[in-house]
Write a protein that holds these residues in place. Structure first.
Motif: not given
Length: 533
Positions: A46-65
């Motif tokens: 909703a805020a059009n956030t721009v991050a640097e990295a993503v963590s994915i576990r078993r095909g589901t996004i678990e962290r963005v930052g």
């Protein structure tokens, strides 16, 4: 050879076939844990956030930052990808495509012009159709991928089709655009001549007679349904070709909204056996559902199979059997869908018919109040392609939501007429408040050019679009996911959503990067379904 040996051989053979089938239909595996870092992550939240990295576990996004924070989640078993400054975005969602029509070249005559194909002249086109006809002694001659608007004098093709194939039905289907080009024999085969008076918009720009020309609306749908009634082998060929085409362009969710129900059933089973990797959105037509079963709710549930979901049922304003110029017919159908809480998709609505559609929605809300109703109205509009003499179709979507008391987005046309007010004054009755609606408009950003020659990335980086690059990217990711009511699962890079992702070579929102941006990798549920390497 005794009976025991024979049984052993048969058993081993069957086991071998089973193993091969299991290998061939196994879904692409997603790593237990994977990390993408050191990039530009355009989340489309909703805020059009721009991050640097993503963590994915078993095909589901678990962290963005940030990269530093996400790298702390890495273990010896993690699969780590250094983006090296590249861009990660949500997978593209094709909201209005007719999957798997993009794979038509696998079974039909490929008539695409440059740059996607090699058709350069009318003689070459007719020669290719003739070779196809000679190889098949009877049946339809079907060409695929040519937009009639790509020809300088399309009427020459219409006449040539009638002269070259006076008794053989010919249909030329665009790759993904609107309209189907046919000859007179095709019209006669489908019986469209005798019914033309009931469908004044059947033939675009010409009288509804036996003259060949481009079909639109219900007539075009009837041709597509007829020629796509393929056997299972050809359905697999078409579907895999289309899936490959979409994967190369970063499309992770496809729409089969305009395909007949027999195709939805096929796509469900093909998806279940992993013949193709994308998610599929279906919207069977109300007319087809009614013809098959009185229990539409149960039938809709049975259609959902594999990665095929049925979020909506479509009602066309030019349905074959029940033209919806009749207000009563439209209201009846919408009220029934509201009664068992099925979201409607109103297709091929002209701007002049917008009020009729809204009145039917209002009547349905009165009959079966439903706060979660999100009907969608699609209004296709012809537009000139920038810098060319072509016409293409863009689609405006209106998502209708109840609420917002005191706001009337429809203006004076939605107020009671003078006779109604006079009657109410004479009887002393006080009218009940009419439901108010909020209309959110979304443009189908992919339709600026014929879709068989562009990719969604092209739509984002184009500086000729009426939308900004950011709005265009949202119109190809989170917005269509919302239109199809699955934005809680896909459409943005947020915790808890499926890892449907695209790695781009550059940032499409930065002008200096955008000219050569290409799709480098496409993932569905964390599993790679396309890699440019």
């Amino acid at each position: 050879m005794n009976l025991r040996t024979s049984l052993l051989i048969v058993t081993v053979f069957c086991l071998g076939v089973y193993v091969l089938f299991a290998i061939a239909t196994r879904a692409p595996d997603a790593p237990e844990h994977q990390v993408f870092f050191n990039g530009t992550v355009l989340t489309m939240d909703a805020a059009n956030t721009v991050a640097e990295a993503v963590s994915i576990r078993r095909g589901t996004i678990e962290r963005v930052g940030s990269s530093d924070a996400i790298l702390q989640t890495v273990s010896d078993d993690s699969e780590v990808t250094d983006l090296r400054g590249r861009t990660l975005i949500p997978g593209f969602v094709d909201a209005y495509g007719d999957f798997p029509r993009a794979g038509g070249s696998a079974v039909f005559v490929d008539l695409r012009t440059a740059p996607a194909g090699d058709i350069a002249s009318l003689d070459q086109l007719l020669g290719r159709l003739d070779a196809y006809a000679r190889a098949r002694e009877d049946g339809w001659v079907v060409g695929w991928g040519l937009e009639a608007s790509q020809l300088e004098q399309p009427e020459r093709l219409w006449l040539a089709l009638d002269r070259s194939f006076p008794d053989r039905p010919v249909a030329i289907i665009p790759g993904l655009g609107a309209g189907v080009l046919v000859n007179g024999a095709a019209l006669r085969e489908l019986g469209l001549e005798s019914r033309a008076a009931d469908y004044p918009d059947t033939i675009s720009g010409t009288p509804a007679t036996s003259v060949a020309g481009p079909l639109e609306g219900a007539a075009a749908a009837s041709v597509i349904q007829h020629v796509y009634e393929l056997d299972w082998f050809d359905r697999i060929r078409v579907t895999t070709a289309a899936a490959r085409w979409y994967a190369e362009r970063g499309v992770t969710t496809v729409s089969a909204a305009a395909m007949p129900m027999s195709w939805l059933e096929s796509l469900g089973w093909l998806s279940r056996f992993n013949v193709f990797p994308q998610r599929v959105l279906g919207a069977p037509s109300y007319a087809e559902l009614s013809a098959v079963s009185a229990d539409k709710e149960q039938l809709l549930a049975s259609l959902q199979n594999g990665r095929l979901v049925i979020p909506r049922v479509s009602i066309g304003f030019l349905e074959q059997e029940t033209p919806l110029r009749d207000d009563f017919t439209l209201r009846e159908q919408l009220i029934e869908l509201y009664s068992y809480r099925t979201q409607p998709l109103l297709r091929s609505v002209s701007q002049a018919e917008m009020q009729q559609a809204l009145n039917a929605i209002e009547a349905s809300a009165d009959a079966h109040p439903w706060p979660d109703a999100r009907p969608v109205i699609l209004i296709p509009e012809r537009m000139d392609t920038a810098g060319t003499n072509r016409q293409t179709t863009t689609t405006a979507s209106f998502i209708v939501t109840p609420g917002l008391a005191g706001i009337n987005p429809l203006g004076a046309d939605n107020q009671p007429d003078s006779e109604q007010r006079d009657s109410e004054e004479k009887t002393g009755s006080v009218p009940e408040p009419r439901p108010r609606f909020s209309l959110r408009m979304s443009i189908d950003a992919g339709r600026g050019e014929p879709l068989d020659v562009i990719s969604p990335v092209t739509g984002v980086v184009s500086r000729e679009s009426a939308l900004s690059p950011l709005d265009t990217l949202r119109a190809l990711t989170i917005d269509p996911a919302g239109l199809w009511l699955i934005d809680d699962r896909i459409g943005s890079i947020e915790v808890g959503k499926a890892a449907d992702l695209v790695v781009l070579s550059g940032n499409p929102l930065i002008k200096s990067d955008s000219t050569d941006v290409v799709v480098e990798e496409t993932l569905v549920g964390g599993a790679v379904i396309y890699s440019r390497r």
